[in-house]
Scaffold this motif. Structure first.
Motif, PDB file in Angstrom:
ATOM      1  N   GLU A  71       0.837  -1.201   0.000  1.00 16.61           N
ATOM      2  CA  GLU A  71       0.000   0.000   0.000  1.00 16.61           C
ATOM      3  C   GLU A  71       0.874   1.254   0.000  1.00 16.61           C
ATOM      4  OE1 GLU A  71      -3.336   2.273   2.726  1.00 16.61           O
ATOM      5  OE2 GLU A  71      -3.078   0.112   2.961  1.00 16.61           O
ATOM      6  N   LYS A  72       1.974   1.212   0.749  1.00 19.62           N
ATOM      7  CA  LYS A  72       2.893   2.357   0.756  1.00 19.62           C
ATOM      8  C   LYS A  72       3.488   2.582  -0.629  1.00 19.62           C
ATOM      9  CE  LYS A  72       4.200   2.161   5.606  1.00 19.62           C
ATOM     10  NZ  LYS A  72       5.265   1.943   6.570  1.00 19.62           N
ATOM     11  N   LYS A  73       3.832   1.496  -1.322  1.00 25.69           N
ATOM     12  CA  LYS A  73       4.362   1.616  -2.685  1.00 25.69           C
ATOM     13  C   LYS A  73       3.305   2.184  -3.623  1.00 25.69           C
ATOM     14  CE  LYS A  73       7.480  -2.353  -2.419  1.00 25.69           C
ATOM     15  NZ  LYS A  73       7.731  -3.698  -2.971  1.00 25.69           N
ATOM     16  N   LEU A  74       2.072   1.713  -3.482  1.00 26.37           N
ATOM     17  CA  LEU A  74       0.981   2.196  -4.326  1.00 26.37           C
ATOM     18  C   LEU A  74       0.735   3.678  -4.088  1.00 26.37           C
ATOM     19  CD1 LEU A  74      -1.395   1.702  -6.282  1.00 26.37           C
ATOM     20  CD2 LEU A  74      -2.755   1.049  -4.284  1.00 26.37           C
ATOM     21  N   VAL A  75       0.715   4.089  -2.831  1.00 32.74           N
ATOM     22  CA  VAL A  75       0.494   5.496  -2.491  1.00 32.74           C
ATOM     23  C   VAL A  75       1.610   6.359  -3.081  1.00 32.74           C
ATOM     24  CG1 VAL A  75       0.518   7.127  -0.549  1.00 32.74           C
ATOM     25  CG2 VAL A  75      -0.944   5.109  -0.471  1.00 32.74           C
ATOM     26  N   ALA A  76       2.852   5.914  -2.953  1.00 34.05           N
ATOM     27  CA  ALA A  76       3.977   6.672  -3.515  1.00 34.05           C
ATOM     28  C   ALA A  76       3.851   6.776  -5.033  1.00 34.05           C
ATOM     29  CB  ALA A  76       5.292   6.004  -3.138  1.00 34.05           C
ATOM     30  N   ARG A  77       3.423   5.699  -5.665  1.00 33.85           N
ATOM     31  CA  ARG A  77       3.269   5.700  -7.129  1.00 33.85           C
ATOM     32  C   ARG A  77       2.147   6.647  -7.554  1.00 33.85           C
ATOM     33  NH1 ARG A  77       3.379   6.392 -11.656  1.00 33.85           N
ATOM     34  NH2 ARG A  77       3.269   4.906 -13.368  1.00 33.85           N
TER      35      ARG A  77
ATOM     36  N   THR B 190      -6.551   6.501   2.149  1.00 36.83           N
ATOM     37  CA  THR B 190      -5.207   6.858   1.689  1.00 36.83           C
ATOM     38  C   THR B 190      -5.084   6.917   0.169  1.00 36.83           C
ATOM     39  OG1 THR B 190      -4.474   4.562   1.863  1.00 36.83           O
ATOM     40  CG2 THR B 190      -4.031   5.995   3.739  1.00 36.83           C
ATOM     41  N   VAL B 191      -5.778   6.042  -0.549  1.00 34.45           N
ATOM     42  CA  VAL B 191      -5.660   6.041  -2.014  1.00 34.45           C
ATOM     43  C   VAL B 191      -6.226   7.331  -2.614  1.00 34.45           C
ATOM     44  CG1 VAL B 191      -6.418   4.888  -4.129  1.00 34.45           C
ATOM     45  CG2 VAL B 191      -5.449   3.551  -2.262  1.00 34.45           C
ATOM     46  N   PRO B 192      -7.462   7.756  -2.277  1.00 37.96           N
ATOM     47  CA  PRO B 192      -7.936   9.039  -2.810  1.00 37.96           C
ATOM     48  C   PRO B 192      -7.056  10.221  -2.397  1.00 37.96           C
ATOM     49  CG  PRO B 192      -9.780   7.776  -1.995  1.00 37.96           C
ATOM     50  CD  PRO B 192      -8.532   7.056  -1.568  1.00 37.96           C
ATOM     51  N   ALA B 193      -6.547  10.201  -1.162  1.00 37.61           N
ATOM     52  CA  ALA B 193      -5.671  11.290  -0.709  1.00 37.61           C
ATOM     53  C   ALA B 193      -4.387  11.318  -1.534  1.00 37.61           C
ATOM     54  CB  ALA B 193      -5.357  11.131   0.770  1.00 37.61           C
ATOM     55  N   ALA B 194      -3.843  10.158  -1.860  1.00 37.38           N
ATOM     56  CA  ALA B 194      -2.622  10.095  -2.676  1.00 37.38           C
ATOM     57  C   ALA B 194      -2.897  10.595  -4.088  1.00 37.38           C
ATOM     58  CB  ALA B 194      -2.096   8.662  -2.711  1.00 37.38           C
ATOM     59  N   ILE B 195      -4.052  10.264  -4.641  1.00 36.20           N
ATOM     60  CA  ILE B 195      -4.399  10.748  -5.980  1.00 36.20           C
ATOM     61  C   ILE B 195      -4.539  12.263  -5.955  1.00 36.20           C
ATOM     62  CG2 ILE B 195      -6.193  10.738  -7.757  1.00 36.20           C
ATOM     63  CD1 ILE B 195      -6.655   7.759  -7.047  1.00 36.20           C
ATOM     64  N   ARG B 196      -5.168  12.792  -4.914  1.00 33.31           N
ATOM     65  CA  ARG B 196      -5.304  14.258  -4.803  1.00 33.31           C
ATOM     66  C   ARG B 196      -3.940  14.933  -4.699  1.00 33.31           C
ATOM     67  NH1 ARG B 196     -10.155  12.997  -2.118  1.00 33.31           N
ATOM     68  NH2 ARG B 196     -11.897  13.952  -3.224  1.00 33.31           N
ATOM     69  N   ARG B 197      -3.031  14.339  -3.926  1.00 30.93           N
ATOM     70  CA  ARG B 197      -1.684  14.917  -3.820  1.00 30.93           C
ATOM     71  C   ARG B 197      -0.975  14.875  -5.172  1.00 30.93           C
ATOM     72  NH1 ARG B 197      -1.992  12.326   1.244  1.00 30.93           N
ATOM     73  NH2 ARG B 197      -0.910  10.475   0.469  1.00 30.93           N
ATOM     74  N   GLY B 198      -1.171  13.801  -5.923  1.00 35.75           N
ATOM     75  CA  GLY B 198      -0.580  13.700  -7.259  1.00 35.75           C
ATOM     76  C   GLY B 198      -1.159  14.737  -8.208  1.00 35.75           C
ATOM     77  N   LEU B 199      -2.471  14.957  -8.144  1.00 36.82           N
ATOM     78  CA  LEU B 199      -3.108  15.978  -8.979  1.00 36.82           C
ATOM     79  C   LEU B 199      -2.682  17.374  -8.557  1.00 36.82           C
ATOM     80  CD1 LEU B 199      -6.756  14.580  -9.267  1.00 36.82           C
ATOM     81  CD2 LEU B 199      -4.972  14.540 -11.022  1.00 36.82           C
TER      82      LEU B 199
END
Length: 134
Positions: A41-47, A104-113
């Motif tokens: 999950e940490k790898k996915l979030v970083a990606r 965490t996944v939506p938050a990571a996508i928002r940070r990427g956007l």
């Protein structure tokens, strides 16, 4: 039920209502989501935080669906989209999906956007919200 791959550890009692035990007890259950261990999950979030383009984001969405059975939809909100918080990022509810992952996944996508605003513009344009202005 015995699995041939490492599975996600059980959340502390009362912390999550993911239905992990029910999924493990069902011989016909889709256990792919349990392959998303905390390390994975940490790898996915970083990606997801380091997406490079809209195509990259869409590729990640399709890989999550194919490998984990996790369906992520990203749509512009009903109102005006002024920031990345204006996007609706939803994960389809399914047994075995940890509530922490749902956050965490939506938050990571928002940070990427947020990091690459051109991807947010391309996402809006793909929904034809900019009317071909860009």
């Amino acid at each position: 039920m015995s699995t041939s791959f490492p599975i996600r550890e059980e959340c502390p009692p009362g912390a999550c209502q993911c239905g992990r035990d029910v999924l493990l007890g069902d011989p016909q259950g889709d256990t792919r989501i349990l392959m998303l261990t905390k390390a994975e999950e940490k790898k996915l979030v970083a990606r997801l935080e380091n997406i490079e383009s809209l195509e990259d984001l869409q590729r990640m969405q399709s890989r999550m669906a194919a490998q984990l059975g996790m369906v992520v939809t990203i749509t512009p909100g009903a109102g005006e989209v002024r920031t990345v918080r204006g996007f609706n990022i939803e994960i389809e509810d399914r047994p075995g999906l940890c509530s922490k992952t749902r956050q965490t996944v939506p938050a990571a996508i928002r940070r990427g956007l947020d990091r690459r605003p051109e991807i947010a513009w391309a996402l809006l344009d793909s929904q034809d919200l900019l009317g071909g202005l860009f």
